[in-house]
Design an enzyme around this catalytic site. Structure first.
Site, mmCIF file in Angstrom:
data_model
loop_
_atom_site.group_PDB
_atom_site.id
_atom_site.type_symbol
_atom_site.label_atom_id
_atom_site.label_comp_id
_atom_site.label_asym_id
_atom_site.label_seq_id
_atom_site.Cartn_x
_atom_site.Cartn_y
_atom_site.Cartn_z
ATOM 1 N N GLU A 99 -9.606 3.968 6.313
ATOM 2 C CA GLU A 99 -8.942 4.565 7.478
ATOM 3 C C GLU A 99 -9.726 5.271 8.512
ATOM 4 O OE1 GLU A 99 -6.420 3.101 7.881
ATOM 5 O OE2 GLU A 99 -5.257 2.568 6.172
ATOM 6 N N HIS A 105 -9.383 -3.838 9.870
ATOM 7 C CA HIS A 105 -9.311 -3.590 8.598
ATOM 8 C C HIS A 105 -9.808 -4.899 7.798
ATOM 9 C CE1 HIS A 105 -8.077 0.422 7.406
ATOM 10 N NE2 HIS A 105 -6.697 0.127 7.942
ATOM 11 N N GLU A 112 1.023 -1.189 -0.061
ATOM 12 C CA GLU A 112 -0.073 0.132 -0.006
ATOM 13 C C GLU A 112 0.815 1.244 0.078
ATOM 14 O OE1 GLU A 112 -2.670 0.384 3.376
ATOM 15 O OE2 GLU A 112 -3.814 2.137 2.475
ATOM 16 N N GLU A 163 -5.405 -3.059 12.804
ATOM 17 C CA GLU A 163 -5.208 -3.425 11.579
ATOM 18 C C GLU A 163 -5.936 -4.920 11.559
ATOM 19 O OE1 GLU A 163 -3.405 -2.076 9.435
ATOM 20 O OE2 GLU A 163 -2.315 -0.683 11.005
ATOM 21 N N GLY A 169 3.490 2.129 10.798
ATOM 22 C CA GLY A 169 3.440 1.527 11.959
ATOM 23 C C GLY A 169 2.872 0.072 11.541
ATOM 24 N N ALA A 170 1.828 -0.265 10.902
ATOM 25 C CA ALA A 170 1.558 -1.588 10.531
ATOM 26 C C ALA A 170 0.729 -1.637 9.266
ATOM 27 C CB ALA A 170 0.751 -2.480 11.501
ATOM 28 N N MET A 171 0.479 -2.839 8.716
ATOM 29 C CA MET A 171 -0.305 -2.936 7.471
ATOM 30 C C MET A 171 -1.131 -4.113 7.192
ATOM 31 S SD MET A 171 -0.859 -1.730 4.417
ATOM 32 C CE MET A 171 -1.988 -2.714 3.496
ATOM 33 N N GLU A 172 -2.334 -4.264 6.923
ATOM 34 C CA GLU A 172 -3.316 -4.975 7.064
ATOM 35 C C GLU A 172 -3.525 -6.154 5.929
ATOM 36 O OE1 GLU A 172 -4.036 -1.807 6.483
ATOM 37 O OE2 GLU A 172 -5.419 -1.537 4.957
ATOM 38 N N ASN A 173 -2.181 -6.622 5.265
ATOM 39 C CA ASN A 173 -2.360 -7.533 4.369
ATOM 40 C C ASN A 173 -3.278 -8.573 4.420
ATOM 41 O OD1 ASN A 173 -0.101 -5.799 3.316
ATOM 42 N ND2 ASN A 173 0.913 -6.797 4.851
#
Ligand code: BES
Ligand code: ZN
Length: 894
Positions: A326, A307, A127, A304, A267-271
């Site tokens: 978001e 999401h 992203e 996350e 910070g982090a990613m919701e894959n």
């Protein structure tokens, strides 16, 4: 500086002309090159208004295209064009299979977008538009595809191979290689793709969903961090349960994985099924992480996870819709934290963040609506506006609809759009359809930037027992919109009688009142829809004190001429925790302003008795939640104080606030000490809400008390701080004590402590970052030299965003240093931006934003800031920094 200035507009949106039904990736990791073979099953999109036989795929100039095949046949160069980063395939049939083979070099990728190496592991961040650095693709969120990913790599160095969805096959290959195949049954856009190859250990847990399915939960970390996973796992399970109970959302896959990586821009990613986290935002143990970090980690894990529905199952049509996922997800994680811990304290924290940073953005050159109309680089719009104001907008819908209809609306939204890529209009339509409430005017919140001011006046008519409240709204012009249409917003309020009790409310039906004004017992929600409107309350038997904007029901500035008596009354009586705190804050701001003018005239500042009485009442009240008391007695930050001033004099704010600190400590010394002693629990460490609140309160007290030491040096409170530090009980107490001690502008005191702290923790990157941040963000002048020296420290690494944030980010937050009148702070930040922009534009642009917000500073500082911006503009810039700098410079010319 006109390079790269391609603007993307919302109004130009068109559906993609092709659909990629399935995406099969074969990724072979090698020392020098990683090969990526992408086999795409493509067909034309019948929904496209402009049917074209040309398939246009996005890539990047760092990809080496080896071969293009259609239906198994190698395409001749005449069948496609490779121009810059775009690959166009000519004369495509209705349906076909396209295979590309590319070579990439993740080990050289320092932008941390796409596939890159962090320490010894390969990981991804796709992203918003990182997937195009991996292979040529329809890299847009409305192109949903079913992914199957095969990864192969040397087994010894990369024993763990992960991607989205479920593992379907794995095995050994020749030459010490092995492979794994992953299949994700849920169609998803490329930005949710992820893969990891590394040498990691795993912590396991399980969660049983409401329908009885067992979900495996796995956290992957480097071996030395294996003891820091418990909190994230517990947070994850709590979040999963909460989303079932509050939103009716069950997890869908049988496996949920989290991987911690050290080098991460965000910070982090919701894959999907494979969240990737900045180590700092997932790993914690009490010895190395403060209570605040524990809370932050829980919020991010929840965010996350949430999401998975608000973002993944229902995703965004285009990046202008970013707030769809978001804003909504921040709202959801805030609700989660409020439900799990103290709702009032969470609200205060959120409002503080919004008013300090989002209001500033909304008043500066980067101002944009929560759904921007255009961008040059989308990364610049992962902003406090899209996130925090976006969350407030969802919260206002909740307030306007009430709990039951809001839930009905969210069910309709998730049900109606499951598996789709949609817009904020679709979200609002679901809320409106489910509730029957007209939200058409409400939508201005999505298209108009700027912070509205609510100007409220009132009048009490004792003969008729009537109370009139007149509410006006106005919003300053912003670049994208000069004249604002009135917003629809909920104004939650109550009227308090002389005892502080909420009066029963009867609202006279008035033609000027539109929409339903929800009466909830003795507090109500007024629908504000017009530039000016008046509400009349009947049967009001005495002059009331209005408790306005309860719970901060709308992201506005409230302009009501509260008297000091009214504020003192609300500060002690209001049952709405937010309003009570807000009354205290207003009093503290007014007092600080007096201290500032006293400082300006070199006279002595005398703290008012009533304020002292108010603060004392909070400090001695053992029935109150200690976390709330800490909030009530804390001074507003310099940054928030700056927000409240028409012109910002950074030094005066600093000295005025310091004078306040000293005055409060002087007046309440014994109460502060008693409160410290009462809350200083040296028993077994605990993380209950009460214990956390007590630590917050006692450290607030300790900080005040140490203001006394710096003037009348006796060292008594310094000794308490030293003792607390020496106990090494937990990082909340150790960090707070160290922060206080090194803030004393006494290097003989600070140097050995800092050296000892580093010695003890040098093996832990998270603590080293705290060590950097503490020194670079200390609230005392003359820091620059020390900060520059730290850039040469062995532990500093300019390629690691966490380190850059702890050094440069912290320095910028130390206003008196960043805004030093000689311009040295600006020049330093300018240097850092130029250095970073060569390899990590996202981080560079983040540091450039503060330079652009010069508007309300003193003329000399404005000139110096603009001088740096012009200097930047003369360099070869990334799109990211270019957009920030050019918008800032444009704003200087109006
Ligand atoms: N989707 C974002 C991560 C992201 C942001 C990726 C920008 C690419 C560009 C993620 O869900 C997110 O919002 N993370 C936040 C933390 C969250 C708790 C607000 C972050 O990374 O700061
Ligand atoms: Zn997010």
């Amino acid at each position: 500086m006109t390079q790269n200035s391609q603007v993307t507009y919302l109004k130009d949106y068109q559906v993609p002309s092709f659909i990629i039904e399935t995406t099969d990736l074969d990724i072979r990791i090698g020392d020098e090159y990683t090969s990526v073979v992408a086999r795409l099953k493509v067909r034309r999109n019948s929904a496209s208004s402009e049917p074209s036989s040309e398939l246009v795929l996005q890539g990047s100039k760092d990809i080496k295209l080896q071969e293009v095949m259609m239906n198994g046949l190698i395409l001749d160069k005449s069948n496609y064009d490779l121009e810059g980063s775009v690959l166009s395939i000519h004369q495509c049939p209705e349906a076909f299979e396209l295979t590309t083979e590319c070579l990439i070099q993740p080990q050289l990728n320092a932008s941390l977008e796409g596939l890159y190496k962090s320490g010894g592991m390969y990981c991804t961040q796709c992203e918003a538009e990182g997937f195009r650095n991996i292979t040529y693709y329809l890299d847009r969120p409305d192109a949903l595809s079913v992914f199957t990913t095969r990864i192969s790599a040397p087994k010894v160095s990369y024993p763990i191979l992960l991607s989205n969805g479920n593992p379907v096959e794995q095995g050994d290959l020749d030459n010490g290689e092995h492979f794994a195949v992953w299949h994700d049954p849920f169609p998803k856009p490329a930005y949710l793709f992820a893969m990891v190859a590394g040498n990691l250990v795993r912590q396991d847990d399980v969660f049983t969903t409401v329908s009885g399915r067992k979900v495996d939960l796995q956290i992957f970390v480097e071996a030395h961090n294996s003891h820091k996973c418990d909190h994230a796992l517990e947070s994850l399970k709590r979040s999963m349960l909460w989303d079932e109970q509050v939103y009716g959302r069950e997890y869908d896959l049988d496996l949920f994985m989290i991987v911690a990586v050290d080098d991460f821009n965000m910070g982090a990613m919701e894959n999907k099924g494979l969240n990737i986290f900045n180590s700092d935002c997932v790993l914690a143990d009490p010895a190395t992480s403060s209570d605040a970090m524990f809370e932050r980690i829980e919020g991010i894990v929840a965010h996350e996870y949430f999401h998975n529905w608000s973002g993944n199952r229902v995703t965004c049509r285009d990046w202008f819709q970013l707030s769809l996922k978001e804003g909504f997800t921040v709202y959801r994680d805030s609700q989660y934290t409020a439900d799990t811990y103290s709702a009032a304290v969470k609200r205060i924290d959120d409002v503080t963040l919004l008013r300090t940073h989002q209001f500033a953005e909304d008043a500066g050159p980067m101002a944009h609506p929560i759904r921007p109309a255009s961008y040059i680089e989308i990364n610049n719009f992962y902003s406090v506006t899209v996130y925090e104001k976006g969350a407030e907008v969802v919260g206002m819908i909740h307030t306007l609809l009430g709990d039951a209809l809001f839930r009905k609306g969210s069910d309709l939204y998730f049900g109606r759009h499951d598996g789709q890529a949609v817009t904020t209009d679709d979200f609002v339509a679901a809320m409106s359809d489910a509730s029957g409430i007209d939200l058409s005017q409400f939508k201005h919140w999505y298209s108009q930037a700027g912070t509205p001011t609510l100007a409220i006046t009132d009048a009490y008519d004792a003969t008729n027992n009537e109370y009139r409240l007149t509410v006006g709204q106005s919003t300053p012009a912003t670049a994208e919109c000069q004249k604002k249409l009135p917003f629809h917003l909920p104004l939650r309020m109550a009227l308090l009688d002389t005892n502080g009790l909420e009066m029963p409310l009867t609202l006279r039906d008035d033609d000027s009142v539109q929409g339903d004004n929800l009466l909830l017992g003795n507090s109500c929600v007024l629908n504000i829809t017009q530039a000016q409107q008046t509400f009349v309350f009947e049967g009001v038997m005495e002059q009331p004190t209005p408790s306005l904007l309860r719970g901060f029901s709308a992201p506005v500035k409230l302009d009501y001429a509260y008297t000091q008596e009214q504020l003192l009354f609300l500060a002690s009586k209001d049952q709405d925790g937010f309003c009570r705190w807000e009354a205290c804050q207003r009093l503290l701001i007014e007092a600080t302003e007096l201290a500032m003018s006293a400082m300006n005239q070199s006279s002595h500042y005398q703290l008012g008795d009533s304020l002292v009485t108010m603060l004392r009442a909070s400090l001695v009240d053992e029935t109150l939640d200690p976390a709330m008391v800490a909030k009530l007695v804390q001074l507003p930050s310099e940054a928030y104080l700056a927000e409240t001033q028409t012109t910002v004099d950074v030094d005066l704010i600093h000295t005025g606030r310091e004078a306040m600190r000293l005055a409060i400590a002087t007046a309440l010394e014994s109460e502060l000490l008693a409160c410290y002693n009462r809350c200083h629990d040296i028993g077994l460490f605990s993380q209950t809400g009460k214990a956390i609140g007590q630590r917050a309160l006692k450290n607030t007290c300790l900080s005040y008390l140490n203001a006394l030491d710096s003037v009348q040096y006796q060292g008594q409170y310094q000794t308490i701080a030293r003792d607390q530090y020496a106990l090494q009980a937990n990082m909340t107490d150790v960090g707070a004590a160290l922060h206080i001690l090194i803030g004393q502008n006494n290097s003989e005191l600070a140097a050995p402590l800092l050296a000892e702290f580093y010695q003890r923790w040098q093996g832990d990157a998270q603590v080293v970052c705290q060590w950097f941040a503490m020194q670079c963000g200390a609230n005392r002048p003359g820091l620059l030299k020390q900060v520059q020296d730290l850039l040469d420290h062995d532990a500093f690494d300019i390629r690691n965003p966490n380190k850059v944030r702890s050094v440069v980010g912290s320095f910028i937050r130390s206003a008196i240093n960043f805004h030093a009148v000689d311009g040295s702070g600006y020049a330093f930040v300018g240097d850092m931006i130029l250095k970073l922009d060569n390899f990590n534009p996202m981080i560079a642009a983040g540091l450039a934003k503060p330079l652009g917000r010069f508007k309300r500073h003193t003329p000399q500082r404005q000139a110096l800031m603009q001088q740096q911006l012009r200097r930047l503009s003369e360099a070869q810039l990334s799109k990211d920094v270019f957009e920030v700098v050019s918008r800032a410079l444009d704003s200087a010319n109006v």
